[in-house]
Design a protein around this motif. Structure first.
Motif, PDB file in Angstrom:
ATOM      1  N   ARG A  23      38.273 -18.348   3.142  1.00  7.98           N
ATOM      2  CA  ARG A  23      38.515 -17.030   2.595  1.00  7.98           C
ATOM      3  C   ARG A  23      37.448 -16.091   3.122  1.00  7.98           C
ATOM      4  O   ARG A  23      36.273 -16.407   3.119  1.00  7.98           O
ATOM      5  CB  ARG A  23      38.425 -17.047   1.071  1.00  7.98           C
ATOM      6  N   ARG A  24      37.857 -14.961   3.580  1.00  5.96           N
ATOM      7  CA  ARG A  24      36.916 -13.965   4.059  1.00  5.96           C
ATOM      8  C   ARG A  24      36.322 -13.251   2.841  1.00  5.96           C
ATOM      9  O   ARG A  24      37.039 -12.890   1.918  1.00  5.96           O
ATOM     10  CB  ARG A  24      37.627 -12.974   4.960  1.00  5.96           C
ATOM     11  N   ALA A  25      35.004 -13.074   2.886  1.00  2.00           N
ATOM     12  CA  ALA A  25      34.341 -12.356   1.806  1.00  2.00           C
ATOM     13  C   ALA A  25      34.858 -10.918   1.779  1.00  2.00           C
ATOM     14  O   ALA A  25      34.895 -10.249   2.806  1.00  2.00           O
ATOM     15  CB  ALA A  25      32.840 -12.385   2.007  1.00  2.00           C
ATOM     16  N   LEU A  43      14.568  -6.037   4.566  1.00  2.80           N
ATOM     17  CA  LEU A  43      14.903  -7.347   4.010  1.00  2.80           C
ATOM     18  C   LEU A  43      15.524  -8.238   5.078  1.00  2.80           C
ATOM     19  O   LEU A  43      16.314  -7.760   5.899  1.00  2.80           O
ATOM     20  CB  LEU A  43      15.884  -7.206   2.841  1.00  2.80           C
ATOM     21  N   PRO A  44      15.194  -9.535   5.073  1.00  3.25           N
ATOM     22  CA  PRO A  44      15.807 -10.464   6.030  1.00  3.25           C
ATOM     23  C   PRO A  44      17.296 -10.676   5.742  1.00  3.25           C
ATOM     24  O   PRO A  44      17.740 -10.554   4.589  1.00  3.25           O
ATOM     25  CB  PRO A  44      15.037 -11.765   5.817  1.00  3.25           C
ATOM     26  N   LEU A  45      18.041 -11.006   6.796  1.00  2.00           N
ATOM     27  CA  LEU A  45      19.481 -11.246   6.640  1.00  2.00           C
ATOM     28  C   LEU A  45      19.762 -12.289   5.568  1.00  2.00           C
ATOM     29  O   LEU A  45      20.685 -12.131   4.762  1.00  2.00           O
ATOM     30  CB  LEU A  45      20.099 -11.698   7.971  1.00  2.00           C
ATOM     31  N   GLN A  46      18.990 -13.385   5.573  1.00  2.00           N
ATOM     32  CA  GLN A  46      19.259 -14.467   4.617  1.00  2.00           C
ATOM     33  C   GLN A  46      19.063 -14.000   3.180  1.00  2.00           C
ATOM     34  O   GLN A  46      19.826 -14.365   2.302  1.00  2.00           O
ATOM     35  CB  GLN A  46      18.357 -15.680   4.905  1.00  2.00           C
ATOM     36  N   GLN A  47      18.061 -13.179   2.945  1.00  2.00           N
ATOM     37  CA  GLN A  47      17.819 -12.679   1.591  1.00  2.00           C
ATOM     38  C   GLN A  47      18.964 -11.769   1.133  1.00  2.00           C
ATOM     39  O   GLN A  47      19.407 -11.834  -0.006  1.00  2.00           O
ATOM     40  CB  GLN A  47      16.494 -11.932   1.538  1.00  2.00           C
ATOM     41  N   ILE A  48      19.455 -10.946   2.053  1.00  2.45           N
ATOM     42  CA  ILE A  48      20.596 -10.078   1.730  1.00  2.45           C
ATOM     43  C   ILE A  48      21.835 -10.929   1.465  1.00  2.45           C
ATOM     44  O   ILE A  48      22.572 -10.692   0.509  1.00  2.45           O
ATOM     45  CB  ILE A  48      20.860  -9.076   2.872  1.00  2.45           C
ATOM     46  N   ALA A  49      22.045 -11.941   2.308  1.00  3.82           N
ATOM     47  CA  ALA A  49      23.201 -12.833   2.134  1.00  3.82           C
ATOM     48  C   ALA A  49      23.140 -13.536   0.783  1.00  3.82           C
ATOM     49  O   ALA A  49      24.155 -13.632   0.084  1.00  3.82           O
ATOM     50  CB  ALA A  49      23.241 -13.850   3.270  1.00  3.82           C
ATOM     51  N   ASP A  50      21.964 -14.014   0.406  1.00  3.64           N
ATOM     52  CA  ASP A  50      21.814 -14.694  -0.889  1.00  3.64           C
ATOM     53  C   ASP A  50      22.117 -13.745  -2.044  1.00  3.64           C
ATOM     54  O   ASP A  50      22.717 -14.136  -3.044  1.00  3.64           O
ATOM     55  CB  ASP A  50      20.400 -15.259  -1.032  1.00  3.64           C
ATOM     56  N   ASN A  53      25.798 -13.606  -2.177  1.00  5.76           N
ATOM     57  CA  ASN A  53      26.433 -14.920  -2.125  1.00  5.76           C
ATOM     58  C   ASN A  53      27.432 -15.008  -0.960  1.00  5.76           C
ATOM     59  O   ASN A  53      28.573 -15.416  -1.127  1.00  5.76           O
ATOM     60  CB  ASN A  53      27.106 -15.246  -3.464  1.00  5.76           C
ATOM     61  N   ILE A  54      26.965 -14.577   0.203  1.00  8.91           N
ATOM     62  CA  ILE A  54      27.769 -14.622   1.417  1.00  8.91           C
ATOM     63  C   ILE A  54      26.925 -15.249   2.528  1.00  8.91           C
ATOM     64  O   ILE A  54      25.713 -15.432   2.373  1.00  8.91           O
ATOM     65  CB  ILE A  54      28.251 -13.215   1.849  1.00  8.91           C
ATOM     66  N   HIS A  55      27.540 -15.569   3.647  1.00  6.52           N
ATOM     67  CA  HIS A  55      26.823 -16.145   4.778  1.00  6.52           C
ATOM     68  C   HIS A  55      26.079 -15.037   5.510  1.00  6.52           C
ATOM     69  O   HIS A  55      26.520 -13.887   5.549  1.00  6.52           O
ATOM     70  CB  HIS A  55      27.827 -16.820   5.725  1.00  6.52           C
ATOM     71  N   ARG A  56      24.943 -15.394   6.095  1.00  2.51           N
ATOM     72  CA  ARG A  56      24.151 -14.379   6.817  1.00  2.51           C
ATOM     73  C   ARG A  56      24.918 -13.787   7.992  1.00  2.51           C
ATOM     74  O   ARG A  56      24.710 -12.630   8.354  1.00  2.51           O
ATOM     75  CB  ARG A  56      22.802 -14.930   7.254  1.00  2.51           C
ATOM     76  N   LYS A  57      25.850 -14.555   8.567  1.00  3.70           N
ATOM     77  CA  LYS A  57      26.672 -14.010   9.660  1.00  3.70           C
ATOM     78  C   LYS A  57      27.588 -12.899   9.153  1.00  3.70           C
ATOM     79  O   LYS A  57      27.898 -11.962   9.887  1.00  3.70           O
ATOM     80  CB  LYS A  57      27.497 -15.114  10.328  1.00  3.70           C
ATOM     81  N   THR A  58      28.016 -13.001   7.909  1.00  7.88           N
ATOM     82  CA  THR A  58      28.839 -11.941   7.314  1.00  7.88           C
ATOM     83  C   THR A  58      28.017 -10.669   7.209  1.00  7.88           C
ATOM     84  O   THR A  58      28.515  -9.570   7.491  1.00  7.88           O
ATOM     85  CB  THR A  58      29.356 -12.370   5.933  1.00  7.88           C
ATOM     86  N   LEU A  63      26.866  -5.293   9.488  1.00  9.12           N
ATOM     87  CA  LEU A  63      25.897  -4.363  10.073  1.00  9.12           C
ATOM     88  C   LEU A  63      26.382  -3.891  11.444  1.00  9.12           C
ATOM     89  O   LEU A  63      26.285  -2.701  11.772  1.00  9.12           O
ATOM     90  CB  LEU A  63      24.527  -5.033  10.189  1.00  9.12           C
ATOM     91  N   GLN A  64      26.922  -4.815  12.226  1.00  6.16           N
ATOM     92  CA  GLN A  64      27.459  -4.449  13.543  1.00  6.16           C
ATOM     93  C   GLN A  64      28.605  -3.451  13.409  1.00  6.16           C
ATOM     94  O   GLN A  64      28.682  -2.479  14.155  1.00  6.16           O
ATOM     95  CB  GLN A  64      27.956  -5.683  14.287  1.00  6.16           C
ATOM     96  N   ARG A  65      29.501  -3.705  12.452  1.00  2.00           N
ATOM     97  CA  ARG A  65      30.647  -2.810  12.252  1.00  2.00           C
ATOM     98  C   ARG A  65      30.201  -1.399  11.886  1.00  2.00           C
ATOM     99  O   ARG A  65      30.877  -0.426  12.190  1.00  2.00           O
ATOM    100  CB  ARG A  65      31.563  -3.356  11.155  1.00  2.00           C
ATOM    101  N   ARG A  66      29.074  -1.326  11.185  1.00  2.00           N
ATOM    102  CA  ARG A  66      28.542  -0.018  10.788  1.00  2.00           C
ATOM    103  C   ARG A  66      27.679   0.620  11.886  1.00  2.00           C
ATOM    104  O   ARG A  66      27.177   1.715  11.714  1.00  2.00           O
ATOM    105  CB  ARG A  66      27.710  -0.150   9.511  1.00  2.00           C
ATOM    106  N   GLY A  67      27.477  -0.114  12.981  1.00  2.00           N
ATOM    107  CA  GLY A  67      26.701   0.439  14.086  1.00  2.00           C
ATOM    108  C   GLY A  67      25.197   0.426  13.859  1.00  2.00           C
ATOM    109  O   GLY A  67      24.462   1.179  14.480  1.00  2.00           O
ATOM    110  N   VAL A  68      24.727  -0.437  12.959  1.00  2.00           N
ATOM    111  CA  VAL A  68      23.298  -0.542  12.689  1.00  2.00           C
ATOM    112  C   VAL A  68      22.643  -1.357  13.800  1.00  2.00           C
ATOM    113  O   VAL A  68      23.046  -2.495  14.062  1.00  2.00           O
ATOM    114  CB  VAL A  68      23.057  -1.222  11.312  1.00  2.00           C
ATOM    115  N   PRO A  69      21.635  -0.788  14.475  1.00  2.00           N
ATOM    116  CA  PRO A  69      20.996  -1.523  15.553  1.00  2.00           C
ATOM    117  C   PRO A  69      20.181  -2.711  15.013  1.00  2.00           C
ATOM    118  O   PRO A  69      19.584  -2.613  13.944  1.00  2.00           O
ATOM    119  CB  PRO A  69      20.076  -0.486  16.202  1.00  2.00           C
ATOM    120  N   PRO A  70      20.163  -3.816  15.758  1.00  2.00           N
ATOM    121  CA  PRO A  70      19.404  -4.985  15.300  1.00  2.00           C
ATOM    122  C   PRO A  70      17.896  -4.721  15.381  1.00  2.00           C
ATOM    123  O   PRO A  70      17.428  -3.949  16.224  1.00  2.00           O
ATOM    124  CB  PRO A  70      19.826  -6.089  16.268  1.00  2.00           C
TER     125      PRO A  70
END
Length: 73
Positions: A23-25, A43-50, A53-58, A63-70
């Protein structure tokens, strides 16, 4: 279910394979806004994901879809 044959062997009914679809979040626009804000605040990706309650890749994909630079590593 098992059935006995005259030879004594057992016939097994084929088992259905476990569903492997994921299931897609479903994140709301407001949640993605918070993800972007948290990421830009450092904040780190993992902390945001936690937090959501989603995967850090999500998090990364949103972030990519919103055009946020890494950030640099």
């Amino acid at each position: 279910m098992l059935e006995h044959r005259a030879s004594g062997a057992l016939d097994r009914e084929p088992q259905q394979a476990a569903s492997r679809t994921r299931r897609r979040a479903k994140l709301t626009s407001k949640q993605v806004d918070i993800i972007v804000r948290d990421y830009q605040a450092g904040l780190p990706l993992q902390q945001i994901a936690d937090k959501f309650n989603i995967h850090r890749k999500t998090v990364h994909h949103n972030l990519q879809r919103r055009g946020v630079p890494p950030r640099g590593r």
